[in-house]
Structure formats: structure tokens, C-alpha cells
Design an enzyme around this catalytic site. Structure first.
Site, mmCIF file in Angstrom:
data_model
loop_
_atom_site.group_PDB
_atom_site.id
_atom_site.type_symbol
_atom_site.label_atom_id
_atom_site.label_comp_id
_atom_site.label_asym_id
_atom_site.label_seq_id
_atom_site.Cartn_x
_atom_site.Cartn_y
_atom_site.Cartn_z
ATOM 1 N N HIS A 1 126.633 -13.806 131.344
ATOM 2 C CA HIS A 1 127.840 -13.850 132.165
ATOM 3 C C HIS A 1 127.716 -14.802 133.351
ATOM 4 O O HIS A 1 126.664 -14.924 133.954
ATOM 5 C CB HIS A 1 128.127 -12.430 132.673
ATOM 6 C CG HIS A 1 129.338 -12.320 133.535
ATOM 7 N ND1 HIS A 1 129.299 -11.833 134.813
ATOM 8 C CD2 HIS A 1 130.641 -12.639 133.294
ATOM 9 C CE1 HIS A 1 130.519 -11.840 135.325
ATOM 10 N NE2 HIS A 1 131.348 -12.326 134.432
ATOM 11 N N HIS B 1 132.853 -19.749 140.016
ATOM 12 C CA HIS B 1 133.540 -18.463 140.097
ATOM 13 C C HIS B 1 134.027 -18.188 141.511
ATOM 14 O O HIS B 1 135.214 -17.977 141.734
ATOM 15 C CB HIS B 1 132.618 -17.332 139.622
ATOM 16 C CG HIS B 1 133.327 -16.026 139.439
ATOM 17 N ND1 HIS B 1 133.760 -15.257 140.494
ATOM 18 C CD2 HIS B 1 133.686 -15.353 138.313
ATOM 19 C CE1 HIS B 1 134.362 -14.170 140.039
ATOM 20 N NE2 HIS B 1 134.332 -14.208 138.721
#
Length: 279
Positions: free
Chosen positions: A5, A41
Site C-alpha cells: 500500500h 498521497h
């Protein structure tokens, strides 16, 4: 699939591939006009993770091309899948349309154009909401318009809004997408699976396993970092687990009680073939 991830720079990519991950998830940010710019992110992000790793998207594609091309000195044989988690929130419909076209252009220019038949990655194009469907529309139109429609054999599609999949199916039908769909269910690792439950995940798996049903090829769960969650997902019959601890998930898969039923996918495995859970 053991999907690492939030893999947004080369150092963390190397680390996860060293752990044995056969796929990664990378967050792609866009300009206000819809131009794909960075793997990034930002905050907030999953618990116990550094949120600000980043690299330019063009450079990212060139690097993963090297890692996934046999004969290249950097080649990683087990690296076969990338989930492109597209950060589209706040974009206008016009920007979404531009973004879909430009994502196609960049995949062609920086990944496929230098060996379209040699590279090994399957890209899962992951759109946050069905209301952003125009992104996939222009993505498909552009790939076909420039003569790269054969590369759609290496592309899967996903909406990650955790919505009613019967409605999601209607969106896919409207887009002319009838296969190569990876359905997902999940939530940040900061919220235990106990609180979210697995009812929607179970529904997706049941739908996948309906004989003749073609709108779900694979089901993956995110983001699972605890052994109880990973074991539960395996028992339910998922095709992939997204995690912040790839080596941990692989270790669970390799335990005797699981290794007789599961193994990591390889390039020889079809990423769109159903492996229906036996009764």
C-alpha cells in the site's frame, strides 16, 4: 496478490519488492486541469506510515518499466501488478475528461511505447467514485484512438467508493466495460475490520462466483495489517490483500494451514481468471 500500500517513491518500492510483494498501490495526483503529475498521497494517510513520499509520475512509469521488463538489469520477476489509486477529488468534469486522456497518453509514452509486448505489469485503474466515470470514458477512447487498444489486455478497472455493486455494474455497462474488473472493499488501517465488518466483501465474492457472471474478475480487500483480518479475508476467498506489511501477509499465506490453498500469483497466472471458492 500481496499488494503493498501507498508506494510513492523508489525507496519504498524497492523495500516492498524486497519483501516479496507481487503488486503495489500507488497514489496519483492531478493538477486542477487534470494533468497526472505525481505519485503522492499526503496527509492524512494510514496509521504508522509516512504520508509525504513522492516522485514524478513520468519518472515513476519509466522506473517500473525497467523493473518489469525481462532482460533489464533492474528486472523483478515477481512484480506483476500496480493499482493506480487516482486522486480525483475536486476535479471538474472537464478536468476528469482531460485526466483520463492524459493518463492513457502517459502509460503509452512512458511505459508501453518502449516494448509494449515485453513489459509485464497489469495496471488496475482505480477511480474513487462512479460520478467520475468520464475519466474512464476518455481513457478508453484515447487508448483506442492512438492504436494501443491491444494493451487493454493489461488493464483492469475499479471504483473504490464501497458502493452498491449493482449500481457500479450499470456504470461499467454504460462505459462498455464488461470484463477485467477488479472489485474492492476496504477502509484505512486506522479503523479495525471489526467495526467495518465484511458483509460487503462477502457480497462481492459471492457475486464474483456466480456462474457466467463477468463483471467481477477479482476481489481484493484493503488495507489489512492484522493477522486476524488477513486470515479472515483468505477464508472468505479474496484474490488479493492490500497491506502496509507485505512480508507479513506473505508469511501468513505461506503457513501450512494456508499454503495448501493459496500461493502468490505469478506472471503465468491470468489476472482476470476466476478462481472460484469451493464449497
Amino acid at each position: 496478490f500481496a499488494l503493498a500500500h501507498m508506494v510513492n517513491d523508489f525507496d519504498i518500492l524497492k523495500s516492498y519488492l524486497d519483501e516479496g510483494a507481487n503488486g503495489v498501490e500507488t497514489d496519483i495526483t492531478f493538477s486542477d486541469e487534470g494533468e497526472p503529475e505525481y505519485a503522492f498521497h499526503g496527509v492524512p494517510c494510514d496509521c504508522k506510515r509516512w504520508c509525504r513520499r513522492t516522485v514524478g509520475f513520468n519518472e515513476y512509469l519509466q522506473h517500473v518499466r525497467d523493473l518489469s521488463t525481462p532482460g533489464n538489469p533492474k528486472f523483478r520477476e515477481h512484480f506483476i501488478a500496480i493499482v493506480l489509486d487516482l486522486k480525483l477529488n475536486g476535479l471538474s468534469q472537464e478536468a476528469l475528461a482531460h485526466g483520463g486522456m492524459r493518463l492513457a497518453d502517459k502509460l503509452i509514452a512512458y511505459y508501453w511505447a518502449h516494448g509494449r509486448n515485453a513489459t509485464r505489469i497489469t495496471f488496475i485503474v482505480s477511480v474513487p467514485k462512479t460520478s467520475e466515470k468520464v475519466f474512464l470514458k476518455t481513457f478508453l477512447e484515447e487508448i483506442k484512438a492512438v492504436g494501443y487498444d491491444d494493451m487493454l489486455s493489461k488493464v483492469a478497472f475499479d471504483f473504490t467508493d464501497n458502493g452498491d455493486f449493482s449500481e457500479t455494474q450499470k456504470v461499467f455497462e454504460g462505459l462498455g466495460i464488461h470484463e477485467h474488473i477488479w472489485a474492492s472493499d476496504g477502509i484505512t488501517n486506522c479503523i479495525p475490520m471489526l467495526f467495518r465488518g465484511t458483509s460487503r466483501l462477502e457480497d462481492l465474492i459471492r457475486q464474483r462466483d456466480v456462474p457466467g457472471y463477468k463483471y467481477i474478475s477479482k476481489v481484493y480487500a484493503w488495507t489489512y495489517d492484522k493477522e486476524t483480518s488477513v486470515v479472515k479475508a483468505l477464508e472468505l476467498g479474496v484474490d488479493g490483500v492490500m497491506t502496509n506489511y507485505a512480508d507479513f501477509v506473505i508469511g501468513i499465506i505461506n503457513k501450512p494451514e494456508h499454503s495448501s490453498k493459496y500461493r502468490l500469483a505469478t506472471y503465468q497466472d491470468n489476472p482476470f481468471e476466476k478462481f472460484v471458492k469451493s464449497a
